[in-house]
Design a protein around this motif. Structure first.
Motif, short mmCIF file in Angstrom:
data_model
loop_
_atom_site.label_atom_id
_atom_site.label_comp_id
_atom_site.label_asym_id
_atom_site.label_seq_id
_atom_site.Cartn_x
_atom_site.Cartn_y
_atom_site.Cartn_z
N SER A 1 0.83 -1.12 -0.07
CA SER A 1 0.03 -0.01 0.19
C SER A 1 0.90 1.37 -0.14
N SER A 2 0.32 2.25 -0.74
CA SER A 2 1.26 3.47 -0.76
C SER A 2 1.13 4.20 0.61
N PRO A 3 2.04 5.16 0.82
CA PRO A 3 2.08 5.98 2.01
C PRO A 3 0.81 6.77 2.13
N ARG A 4 0.43 7.12 1.21
CA ARG A 4 -0.95 8.03 1.04
C ARG A 4 -2.18 7.14 1.65
N THR A 5 -2.21 5.96 1.03
CA THR A 5 -3.38 5.11 1.23
C THR A 5 -3.16 4.72 2.83
N LEU A 6 -2.23 4.49 3.66
CA LEU A 6 -2.11 4.06 5.02
C LEU A 6 -2.38 5.64 5.76
N ALA A 7 -1.68 6.57 5.33
CA ALA A 7 -2.18 7.79 6.10
C ALA A 7 -3.52 7.94 6.10
N ALA A 8 -4.28 7.81 4.78
CA ALA A 8 -5.58 8.02 4.92
C ALA A 8 -6.48 7.31 5.72
N GLY A 9 -6.05 6.14 6.05
CA GLY A 9 -6.79 5.30 6.90
C GLY A 9 -6.59 5.58 8.32
N THR A 10 -5.27 6.18 8.53
CA THR A 10 -4.96 6.69 10.15
C THR A 10 -5.63 8.20 10.12
N VAL A 11 -6.04 9.05 9.23
CA VAL A 11 -6.64 10.33 9.37
C VAL A 11 -8.16 10.00 9.65
N LEU A 12 -8.57 9.37 8.71
CA LEU A 12 -10.05 8.98 8.95
C LEU A 12 -10.51 8.21 10.27
#
Length: 345
Positions: free
Chosen positions: A187-198
């Motif tokens: 997974s891309s860093p953006r996808t992982l960060a999106a899950g964390t932010v949500l």
């Protein structure tokens, strides 16, 4: 020339297939749950306690949301999604949690006696609250799987509709499949960060309402004790509101990131499951993230019954390292995202 299949009537009338209608239904449902949660909190705190609790619960909110906004520079989650998660956590998730926790506590106490309260705080409450918060993440992150399948070279969703409307032309001009022999392995860093932010934003809304409840109850109890002391002829003092101060220090100063940390693990695991091409990681990501969130939540609740020394020990040995690990992940995601070249279009 291929003939486009006509979807069944129930599919065309299903509200979730119409963005405007689904948004209106979600807004009405959240507004209804918001009114209900205000009524439930007001019954336990009184009107004055509710207002004081809401005011005190607002104080740590900008700092937590500011930290998540910094991470969102990598995730780039749309504002409408963050607002939905914030409202879900503050209204829908807390409504479900208050009602379900009450039923679970009554059931466990009736069958286990005094031990039922411990079981409820350490097992039932983390399960109920983390599932209630995580359900919003499932709604928003599920489309990621379809989007990544499109990026891997298989027409789906919008791409399939374009193929139907342009028969005989092959793929659309802007459809760029992944290079041959190259699979999405991580997974891309953006996808992982999106899950964390949500996850963090959802838990931030949840913590706000929960803090308002606990602070409002503490203030109401302190005010009643002060009135009783005045009735007994005792002079009022600042120590009359020790309960409110203690609750504020514990929940707003020492642990404002507790709930966001728990649910960020759920969002991180769900993002892994929905976007990775490694089957073992896809199968373990979401369950492991949810179990870690519930386990850490249960440890945090159990620490409250260990006294001051036990609480500080758990805080220093468990919560602080976990929060430091989340900060390190956020810095890593920002660094990796900055190193990646921007994609055209």
């Amino acid at each position: 020339m291929p003939v486009r299949a006509v979807p069944p009537l129930w599919r065309r009338l299903w509200p979730l297939r119409r963005p405007a209608l689904s948004s209106a239904v979600a807004a009405l449902a959240l507004a209804g749950s918001g009114v209900l949660i205000l009524h439930l909190v007001q019954r336990q705190t009184g009107t004055t306690g509710l207002l004081v609790g809401l005011g005190l619960a607002l104080l740590p909110l900008p700092f937590v949301l500011g930290a998540l906004a910094w991470l969102n520079q990598t995730a780039r989650v749309p504002v409408r999604h963050t607002l939905f998660c914030l409202a879900w956590g503050a209204c829908a998730a807390t409504t479900v949690a208050i009602l379900a926790n009450g039923w679970a506590s009554d059931f466990l106490v009736a069958h286990q006696g005094a031990r039922g309260e411990t079981l409820g705080a350490e097992f039932a409450t983390p399960l109920i609250e983390e599932v209630a918060k995580g359900s919003a993440l499932l709604v928003l992150l599920l489309p990621l799987r379809r989007r990544h399948r499109c990026e891997e070279g298989r027409p789906c969703g919008r791409w399939r509709r374009l193929l139907w409307h342009r028969p005989g032309t092959g793929r659309p001009a802007h459809f760029r499949p992944a290079p041959a022999g190259r699979q999405r392995a991580r997974s891309s860093p953006r996808t992982l960060a999106a899950g964390t932010v949500l996850g963090g934003v959802t838990a931030c809304g949840f913590a706000f309402t929960e803090n308002a409840l606990y602070l409002g109850r503490a203030f109401t109890a302190d005010r009643q004790a002060r009135l009783d002391a005045i009735g007994l002829g005792e002079a009022p003092s600042l120590r009359d509101f020790d309960g409110t101060v203690h609750t504020f220090v514990l929940r707003a100063l020492l642990s404002p990131f507790a709930h966001p940390l728990f649910t960020a693990l759920t969002g991180l695991g769900l993002a892994l499951t929905l976007t990775t091409a490694r089957r073992w990681l896809a199968r373990l990501g979401a369950p492991l993230g949810l179990l870690l969130a519930m386990g850490l939540h249960g440890v945090w609740n159990a620490a409250a019954g260990l006294g001051t020394d036990g609480f500080l020990l758990v805080y220093g040995l468990v919560m602080v390292p976990c929060f430091a690990a989340l900060v390190c992940f956020a810095v890593w995601a920002q660094t990796r995202r900055a190193r990646q070249p921007s994609r055209p279009g």
